[in-house]
Design a protein around this motif. Structure first.
Motif, mmCIF file in Angstrom:
data_model
loop_
_atom_site.group_PDB
_atom_site.id
_atom_site.type_symbol
_atom_site.label_atom_id
_atom_site.label_comp_id
_atom_site.label_asym_id
_atom_site.label_seq_id
_atom_site.Cartn_x
_atom_site.Cartn_y
_atom_site.Cartn_z
ATOM 1 N N HIS A 75 -27.423 55.392 -30.947
ATOM 2 C CA HIS A 75 -28.232 54.879 -32.057
ATOM 3 C C HIS A 75 -29.661 55.415 -31.992
ATOM 4 N N PHE A 79 -31.556 57.787 -34.972
ATOM 5 C CA PHE A 79 -32.735 57.378 -35.726
ATOM 6 C C PHE A 79 -34.049 57.946 -35.190
ATOM 7 N N GLY A 83 -34.546 62.163 -36.224
ATOM 8 C CA GLY A 83 -35.680 61.959 -37.110
ATOM 9 C C GLY A 83 -36.911 62.722 -36.667
ATOM 10 N N PHE A 101 -34.067 58.134 -41.884
ATOM 11 C CA PHE A 101 -33.826 56.688 -41.812
ATOM 12 C C PHE A 101 -32.938 56.232 -42.967
ATOM 13 N N ALA A 104 -29.285 57.747 -42.772
ATOM 14 C CA ALA A 104 -28.519 57.163 -41.674
ATOM 15 C C ALA A 104 -28.093 55.733 -41.998
ATOM 16 N N ASP A 137 -21.806 56.065 -36.277
ATOM 17 C CA ASP A 137 -23.008 56.821 -35.912
ATOM 18 C C ASP A 137 -22.684 58.300 -35.716
#
Length: 484
Positions: A75, A79, A83, A101, A104, A137
């Motif tokens: 995770h 993110f 990112g 963000f 996702a 994910d």
């Protein structure tokens, strides 16, 4: 004239104005997701209160305690890692992290439904738990890889449209490989990296901009943007062993996958530094290489990670992946743009595409060499069909190779079709002169958009003045004037 310039400016603003386009898209998508979740999704046996307490077992036998640490790492990669890795563009940091963000958050919900539809239907219901969260994910990661190819050249609505179709195609390809063909791809060299890379490359080919040079001065990094991108690199590098081993079988399989990835990444990093200096005429390191190519070892170890690749074999894979990736950034990317008209902003072909294909090939070769003498009883977990004599090791290797071809086919054809859909003018794409610019879609104050080139010029002048003052102090005014 001034009026003509104002009219053009107003037209461009109206086209990229997200006042209605983005809210309508987000609300519609989320309402559909909520309805579908209400109708189709329910807790699995290890999450449902009634089902879990129906049998006698320890609370700590719950899969949550085995899988959740890996989920946390994955995770964070999705993110923060992805990112921040894309914040290298000097005036596109808000969009890099912010759109990452947004995509996702949507993709993981849609992926839960699509993957559940193909893999997890139980009595007409999709069962969700910690493992489905990890798989969602993974699917999201593939979409974010494609995002890297079109970074700076698309609107948030276009990106959501891309995610809708890519997640669906990802789930279909994953089902064919894992469920029908019996392919082994724990770390996703094929299903995640190869698929996401070539899907994104085909999309950006369709969205080719012949006049992108109008934004060329913004398609570059500055000191602090590269430093932010390096944060993403380090998060990805640290957690990649968890990524590759997250859904492998408990015990030696998961342990071995993490170990193989660990050594592959380490070897890849050294070869990346070596090649970066070697390919530069002045021997200086290129931060683009360090940010990206140092991660190629994790990509290349994805398929064969759970196999008996051996530590030194993992190091060889990582070592070669780093070399290939740097050479791709240095020599291949310019050719792809000039000859094939593929404008790959982040160079995903070099980090995910070629290393992903390499990982698939390594997996095929390693699978074909599997024997009972090497795996023992562990063959049942790694290659169950080979252990049950349903197929030979060489046949398993052939299946791995065929799976690579299937993945490339889905990615290329799917990316081609989705690219034409994204090309529709209603989605508010930026103009050629407005690419790689946060202020098109974000509220950004003029102070935040200070021209960094002028800032660094000012800093340089201050340093020169400081040098002169120090020189005056130690050498005297006459010598300094004469030297000047």
């Amino acid at each position: 004239s001034v009026c003509e310039r104002d009219s053009v400016s107003n037209f461009l603003y109206a086209n990229t104005n997200m006042r209605l386009k983005l809210p309508i898209t987000c609300f519609i998508l989320e309402i559909i997701l909520i309805i579908l979740f209400g109708v189709l999704v329910e807790y699995d046996e290890e999450t449902d209160a009634k089902k879990w307490h129906h049998s006698n077992h320890s609370q700590y036998d719950n899969d949550f305690y085995y899988r959740y640490p890996s989920f946390q790492d994955v995770h964070v990669m999705i993110f923060i890692g992805f990112g921040f890795l894309m914040t290298f563009l000097q005036r596109y940091g808000f969009s890099s992290v912010g759109f990452n963000f947004l995509i996702a958050a949507f993709a993981l919900q849609w992926a839960t439904l699509m993957q559940g539809f193909f893999h997890g239907m139980h009595g007409g219901k999709i069962h969700v738990g910690v493992e489905s969260m990890i798989n969602a994910d993974f699917c999201t990661g593939s979409v974010l890889i494609s995002f890297g190819a079109v970074l700076g050249k698309t609107s948030p609505v276009q990106l959501l449209v891309m995610a809708v179709f890519e997640v669906t195609l990802f789930a279909v390809n994953e089902f064919i490989l894992l469920s029908i063909l019996g392919t082994k791809d724990a770390g996703g060299s094929m299903t995640i990296h190869t698929f996401g890379a070539y899907f994104g490359l085909m999309v950006t080919r369709v969205l080719y901009r012949p006049n992108l040079d109008k934004s060329k001065h913004k398609n570059s990094s500055v000191y602090h943007s590269d430093l932010f991108a390096m944060i993403g690199t380090l998060y990805l590098w640290m957690f990649w062993p968890s990524f590759n081993s997250a859904i492998t079988a408990h015990g030696d399989d998961q342990h071995r996958t993490a170990l193989n990835t660990y050594y592959s990444l380490a070897a890849c990093t050294l070869s990346t530094y070596a090649m970066s200096a070697l390919t530069a005429h002045d021997g200086k390191l290129d931060m683009v290489h360090i940010q990206n190519a140092a991660l190629a070892g994790g990509v290349a170890a994805g398929t064969a990670g759970e196999m008996m690749l051996t530590p030194f074999g993992s190091m060889i894979v990582g070592f070669l992946a780093g070399i290939i990736s740097v050479l791709g950034y240095k020599y291949l990317s310019p050719i792809l743009e000039s000859k094939l008209k593929i404008q790959d902003t982040c160079g995903i072909h070099n980090l995910h595409g070629m290393p992903g294909v390499m990982g698939a090939i390594v997996g095929a070769v390693t699978a074909s060499l599997a024997t009972i003498e090497i795996y023992g009883n562990g063959m049942e977990e790694v290659f169950p069909d080979v252990a049950d004599n349903k197929r030979t090791a060489s046949y398993q290797g052939a299946i791995q190779a065929i799976s690579l071809a299937v993945t490339l086919g889905f990615a290329l054809v799917g990316g081609l079709l989705v690219g034409f859909i994204m090309k529709l003018p209603i989605f508010g794409a930026p103009s050629d002169a407005s690419c790689f610019e946060d202020s098109i879609y974000w509220e950004v104050s003029s102070k935040k958009l200070l021209d960094t080139s002028k800032l660094y010029q000012l800093i340089s002048e201050v340093w020169e003045l400081n040098y002169l003052l120090v020189s005056v102090r130690y050498l005297g005014t006459r010598e300094v004037t004469r030297a000047s």
